[in-house]
Design an enzyme around this catalytic site. Sequence first.
Site, short mmCIF file in Angstrom:
data_model
loop_
_atom_site.label_atom_id
_atom_site.label_comp_id
_atom_site.label_asym_id
_atom_site.label_seq_id
_atom_site.Cartn_x
_atom_site.Cartn_y
_atom_site.Cartn_z
N ASP A 52 8.36 -18.46 16.52
CA ASP A 52 7.27 -17.58 15.26
C ASP A 52 8.66 -16.77 14.57
OD1 ASP A 52 6.06 -16.19 13.68
OD2 ASP A 52 4.62 -15.47 15.09
N VAL A 53 8.64 -17.31 13.48
CA VAL A 53 9.86 -16.66 12.49
C VAL A 53 9.52 -15.15 12.16
CG1 VAL A 53 10.65 -18.81 11.59
CG2 VAL A 53 9.07 -17.50 10.39
N SER A 61 7.27 -30.65 9.70
CA SER A 61 6.61 -31.36 8.54
C SER A 61 7.12 -30.91 7.06
CB SER A 61 5.10 -31.04 8.47
OG SER A 61 4.84 -30.01 8.44
N GLY A 62 6.75 -31.75 6.14
CA GLY A 62 6.96 -31.28 4.75
C GLY A 62 8.38 -31.34 4.54
N THR A 77 3.63 -32.88 -0.27
CA THR A 77 3.56 -32.66 1.18
C THR A 77 2.24 -32.25 1.61
OG1 THR A 77 3.91 -30.25 0.76
CG2 THR A 77 6.17 -31.51 1.19
N PRO A 78 1.91 -32.26 2.83
CA PRO A 78 0.51 -31.71 3.18
C PRO A 78 0.18 -30.53 2.51
CG PRO A 78 1.84 -32.70 5.02
CD PRO A 78 2.75 -32.53 3.96
N MET A 79 1.27 -29.48 2.63
CA MET A 79 0.78 -28.18 1.75
C MET A 79 0.36 -28.27 0.30
SD MET A 79 3.14 -24.69 1.79
CE MET A 79 3.77 -24.90 0.12
N TYR A 130 2.06 -15.79 -2.25
CA TYR A 130 2.98 -16.61 -2.25
C TYR A 130 3.97 -16.15 -3.46
CZ TYR A 130 5.42 -21.16 -2.09
OH TYR A 130 6.30 -22.00 -2.03
N ASN A 153 12.93 -22.10 5.40
CA ASN A 153 11.91 -22.92 4.87
C ASN A 153 10.46 -22.51 5.27
OD1 ASN A 153 10.86 -25.63 3.55
ND2 ASN A 153 10.37 -25.98 5.82
#
Length: 267
Positions: A63-64, A15-16, A192-194, A157, A90
């Site tokens: 899972d990164v 997504s995004g 984006t949704p985020m 973040y 990303n």
Amino acid sequence: MPRLTGVALVTGASSGIGRHLVEGLAARGMAVAGVARNADRLRTAMDEVAAATGARTLAVAADVTDRASVEDAVGEVREQLGPVDLLVNNAGLIDEYEVPVWEADPDQWWDVVSSHVRGGFLLCRTVVPWMVLRNRGRVVSINSGMGARGVAEYSAYSVAKTGLMRLTESLTLGLEGSDVRAFDVAPGVVDTPMTRAMPKWANFTDWTPPEAVVELIAAIAAGELDQWSGRFVRAGKDDLDVLRSTTPEDASRQLRLAPYGDADPLA
């Protein structure tokens, strides 16, 4: 639209921004592997891109932040599509609440940092050796202006994106003399949704077109911006023609301490 060849691996692909990148790179001719945690949503996204573009796609749930999961995912991509020519880091979380550092939940705070920094490191650690062996490859970490300055309400973040900038520079220094390059790309504020979930962007309207992000990363994949390796560029603000014709000097677009004056001993 310039044509690209080779294999791209995009994390956070369901997504995004990741979803836009998958489709944009596929439309330009790349085979694209998408990595995300939600297998069903990822598979749907990659199937949609394949149907729309005719490109080869691959959905790999992983899972990164998990070393074994990343190694298995990259191995599957290499087996199914071939060696990775373009890695786009990303995937990543955002602070759950807009609160100062001392009010943040410690576990969620660390999960945010880990998703970006550990995730980016593990992908680089697994993909870059194969790029070095072939003397060919480009690595892009999706970054943010928040990585270049302190942000009170999104401290995790901000810390994570700063860490990615250091990772990119360290990677670039280690790759000197090779034809493998690394870049930080800030996408701006993409709808984006985020971003819609972040109170910071409530009532915001000056969105960065996702096509601008795709175009910038496609130019990197094509080797048009190699002189910017180890540095920070920004979609929607940086003019591609200017970037192509400019060779940055000194520490421009890199993290450094600003001197307090001519007498600063650390300058």
